[in-house]
Design a protein around this motif. Structure first.
Motif, PDB file in Angstrom:
ATOM      1  N   VAL A  33     -19.934  36.229  13.863  1.00 44.30           N
ATOM      2  CA  VAL A  33     -19.314  35.184  14.676  1.00 44.30           C
ATOM      3  C   VAL A  33     -19.228  33.878  13.893  1.00 44.30           C
ATOM      4  CG1 VAL A  33     -19.587  33.767  16.757  1.00 44.30           C
ATOM      5  CG2 VAL A  33     -20.123  36.215  16.824  1.00 44.30           C
ATOM      6  N   TYR A  34     -20.321  33.497  13.248  1.00 42.52           N
ATOM      7  CA  TYR A  34     -20.386  32.190  12.597  1.00 42.52           C
ATOM      8  C   TYR A  34     -19.720  32.164  11.226  1.00 42.52           C
ATOM      9  CZ  TYR A  34     -23.718  31.303  16.291  1.00 42.52           C
ATOM     10  OH  TYR A  34     -24.312  31.170  17.502  1.00 42.52           O
ATOM     11  N   PHE A  35     -19.677  33.294  10.549  1.00 41.63           N
ATOM     12  CA  PHE A  35     -19.107  33.347   9.210  1.00 41.63           C
ATOM     13  C   PHE A  35     -17.834  34.196   9.197  1.00 41.63           C
ATOM     14  CE2 PHE A  35     -23.655  32.625   8.652  1.00 41.63           C
ATOM     15  CZ  PHE A  35     -23.642  31.515   7.835  1.00 41.63           C
ATOM     16  N   SER A  36     -17.015  34.037  10.235  1.00 38.41           N
ATOM     17  CA  SER A  36     -15.812  34.860  10.365  1.00 38.41           C
ATOM     18  C   SER A  36     -14.779  34.555   9.286  1.00 38.41           C
ATOM     19  CB  SER A  36     -15.199  34.687  11.752  1.00 38.41           C
ATOM     20  OG  SER A  36     -14.884  33.327  11.972  1.00 38.41           O
ATOM     21  N   THR A  37     -14.760  33.327   8.801  1.00 37.16           N
ATOM     22  CA  THR A  37     -13.841  32.976   7.719  1.00 37.16           C
ATOM     23  C   THR A  37     -14.643  32.397   6.553  1.00 37.16           C
ATOM     24  OG1 THR A  37     -13.483  30.714   8.490  1.00 37.16           O
ATOM     25  CG2 THR A  37     -12.034  32.419   9.390  1.00 37.16           C
ATOM     26  N   ARG A  38     -14.027  32.390   5.413  1.00 38.08           N
ATOM     27  CA  ARG A  38     -14.702  31.871   4.226  1.00 38.08           C
ATOM     28  C   ARG A  38     -15.004  30.377   4.373  1.00 38.08           C
ATOM     29  NH1 ARG A  38     -12.896  32.747  -1.984  1.00 38.08           N
ATOM     30  NH2 ARG A  38     -14.883  33.752  -2.332  1.00 38.08           N
ATOM     31  N   SER A  39     -14.070  29.621   4.941  1.00 38.73           N
ATOM     32  CA  SER A  39     -14.290  28.178   5.093  1.00 38.73           C
ATOM     33  C   SER A  39     -15.415  27.890   6.087  1.00 38.73           C
ATOM     34  CB  SER A  39     -13.003  27.481   5.532  1.00 38.73           C
ATOM     35  OG  SER A  39     -12.605  27.926   6.805  1.00 38.73           O
ATOM     36  N   LEU A  79     -19.931  13.845   9.932  1.00 38.49           N
ATOM     37  CA  LEU A  79     -20.041  14.906   8.934  1.00 38.49           C
ATOM     38  C   LEU A  79     -20.668  16.157   9.531  1.00 38.49           C
ATOM     39  CD1 LEU A  79     -19.433  15.420   5.952  1.00 38.49           C
ATOM     40  CD2 LEU A  79     -21.719  14.609   5.420  1.00 38.49           C
ATOM     41  N   PHE A  80     -21.719  15.980  10.323  1.00 42.47           N
ATOM     42  CA  PHE A  80     -22.336  17.131  10.996  1.00 42.47           C
ATOM     43  C   PHE A  80     -21.336  17.810  11.933  1.00 42.47           C
ATOM     44  CE2 PHE A  80     -26.855  15.692  10.284  1.00 42.47           C
ATOM     45  CZ  PHE A  80     -27.223  16.834   9.613  1.00 42.47           C
ATOM     46  N   ALA A  81     -20.617  17.025  12.722  1.00 47.80           N
ATOM     47  CA  ALA A  81     -19.648  17.600  13.650  1.00 47.80           C
ATOM     48  C   ALA A  81     -18.570  18.381  12.909  1.00 47.80           C
ATOM     49  CB  ALA A  81     -19.022  16.505  14.505  1.00 47.80           C
ATOM     50  N   LEU A  82     -18.131  17.855  11.794  1.00 50.22           N
ATOM     51  CA  LEU A  82     -17.101  18.502  11.001  1.00 50.22           C
ATOM     52  C   LEU A  82     -17.601  19.793  10.365  1.00 50.22           C
ATOM     53  CD1 LEU A  82     -14.187  18.047   9.897  1.00 50.22           C
ATOM     54  CD2 LEU A  82     -15.269  17.014   7.902  1.00 50.22           C
ATOM     55  N   LEU A  83     -18.765  19.729   9.738  1.00 52.26           N
ATOM     56  CA  LEU A  83     -19.273  20.875   8.989  1.00 52.26           C
ATOM     57  C   LEU A  83     -19.861  21.965   9.882  1.00 52.26           C
ATOM     58  CD1 LEU A  83     -20.970  19.032   6.002  1.00 52.26           C
ATOM     59  CD2 LEU A  83     -18.828  20.319   5.961  1.00 52.26           C
ATOM     60  N   PRO A  86     -18.461  25.515  13.900  1.00 54.61           N
ATOM     61  CA  PRO A  86     -18.659  26.866  14.453  1.00 54.61           C
ATOM     62  C   PRO A  86     -19.969  26.993  15.239  1.00 54.61           C
ATOM     63  CG  PRO A  86     -17.975  27.003  12.166  1.00 54.61           C
ATOM     64  CD  PRO A  86     -18.244  25.560  12.455  1.00 54.61           C
ATOM     65  N   ILE A  87     -20.986  26.265  14.827  1.00 47.77           N
ATOM     66  CA  ILE A  87     -22.270  26.307  15.528  1.00 47.77           C
ATOM     67  C   ILE A  87     -22.152  25.631  16.889  1.00 47.77           C
ATOM     68  CG2 ILE A  87     -24.631  25.406  15.483  1.00 47.77           C
ATOM     69  CD1 ILE A  87     -24.388  27.702  13.616  1.00 47.77           C
ATOM     70  N   LEU A  89     -19.912  25.647  18.990  1.00 50.58           N
ATOM     71  CA  LEU A  89     -19.305  26.480  20.018  1.00 50.58           C
ATOM     72  C   LEU A  89     -20.365  27.216  20.843  1.00 50.58           C
ATOM     73  CD1 LEU A  89     -16.313  27.886  17.957  1.00 50.58           C
ATOM     74  CD2 LEU A  89     -16.314  25.978  19.581  1.00 50.58           C
ATOM     75  N   ASN A  90     -21.523  27.470  20.275  1.00 51.72           N
ATOM     76  CA  ASN A  90     -22.631  28.124  20.972  1.00 51.72           C
ATOM     77  C   ASN A  90     -23.821  27.191  21.105  1.00 51.72           C
ATOM     78  OD1 ASN A  90     -21.401  30.588  21.382  1.00 51.72           O
ATOM     79  ND2 ASN A  90     -22.011  31.366  19.376  1.00 51.72           N
ATOM     80  N   LEU A  91     -23.550  25.938  21.331  1.00 48.81           N
ATOM     81  CA  LEU A  91     -24.598  24.928  21.315  1.00 48.81           C
ATOM     82  C   LEU A  91     -25.687  25.156  22.363  1.00 48.81           C
ATOM     83  CD1 LEU A  91     -25.483  22.454  19.787  1.00 48.81           C
ATOM     84  CD2 LEU A  91     -24.127  21.067  21.344  1.00 48.81           C
ATOM     85  N   LYS A  92     -25.312  25.621  23.544  1.00 48.58           N
ATOM     86  CA  LYS A  92     -26.310  25.827  24.594  1.00 48.58           C
ATOM     87  C   LYS A  92     -27.346  26.865  24.158  1.00 48.58           C
ATOM     88  CE  LYS A  92     -24.573  27.052  28.485  1.00 48.58           C
ATOM     89  NZ  LYS A  92     -24.137  27.565  29.781  1.00 48.58           N
ATOM     90  N   PHE A  93     -26.890  27.986  23.656  1.00 50.21           N
ATOM     91  CA  PHE A  93     -27.812  29.048  23.226  1.00 50.21           C
ATOM     92  C   PHE A  93     -28.644  28.597  22.027  1.00 50.21           C
ATOM     93  CE2 PHE A  93     -28.591  32.932  20.686  1.00 50.21           C
ATOM     94  CZ  PHE A  93     -29.468  33.553  21.564  1.00 50.21           C
ATOM     95  N   LEU A  94     -27.994  27.979  21.048  1.00 53.59           N
ATOM     96  CA  LEU A  94     -28.709  27.562  19.848  1.00 53.59           C
ATOM     97  C   LEU A  94     -29.685  26.421  20.130  1.00 53.59           C
ATOM     98  CD1 LEU A  94     -25.855  27.851  17.250  1.00 53.59           C
ATOM     99  CD2 LEU A  94     -27.837  29.336  17.501  1.00 53.59           C
TER     100      LEU A  94
END
Length: 135
Positions: A33-39, A79-83, A86-87, A89-94
């Motif tokens: 889920v988190y590493f679905s694309t190279r970027s 910078l945190f928001a940009l980088l 993907p995380i 998107l699942n902020l509640k669980f994480l």
């Protein structure tokens, strides 16, 4: 006393490690889920390293010197928001995993760190008094 200071640093590092361990395990288990694309992988890697560096600076007590102005804080948040998008998107669980890690840290490491800091302070005070009496 040098042994106690080394032990204190190891406990602080261990506490930091166990604070983030549940999040790391969650990201590894859900890597598709988190590493679905190279970027996404690159941005998470850079964002994760940045987060580790900031936590390390916080543990060493240097974070206040680094963020002495609002523009720096705003820049780091952006910078945190940009980088780490993907995380987020699942902020509640994480954030629940972060809570679990922080609970482990508070229950296991924080009491030992406080106890060891008191021990180091007592030893240093005793040494100063001994030197004043003998010197």
């Amino acid at each position: 006393m040098k042994n106690a200071k080394v032990k204190l640093r190891l406990l602080q590092i261990g506490g930091m490690f166990f604070t983030f361990l549940p999040i790391v395990i969650t990201v590894i288990v859900n890597r598709d889920v988190y590493f679905s694309t190279r970027s996404a992988g690159w941005s998470l890697g850079i964002g994760g390293l940045l987060a580790i560096a900031l936590v390390g600076l916080s543990v060493m007590g240097k974070i206040g010197k680094l963020f002495d102005s609002g523009i720096k804080v705003a820049g780091v948040i952006f910078l945190f928001a940009l980088l780490l998008e993907p995380i987020f998107l699942n902020l509640k669980f994480l954030s629940g995993m972060l809570f679990l890690g922080e609970a482990i840290n508070c229950l296991i490491f924080v009491p030992q760190i406080k106890k060891l800091k008191k021990h180091i302070d007592r030893k240093e005070t005793a040494k100063v008094i001994k030197d004043a009496i003998n010197g």
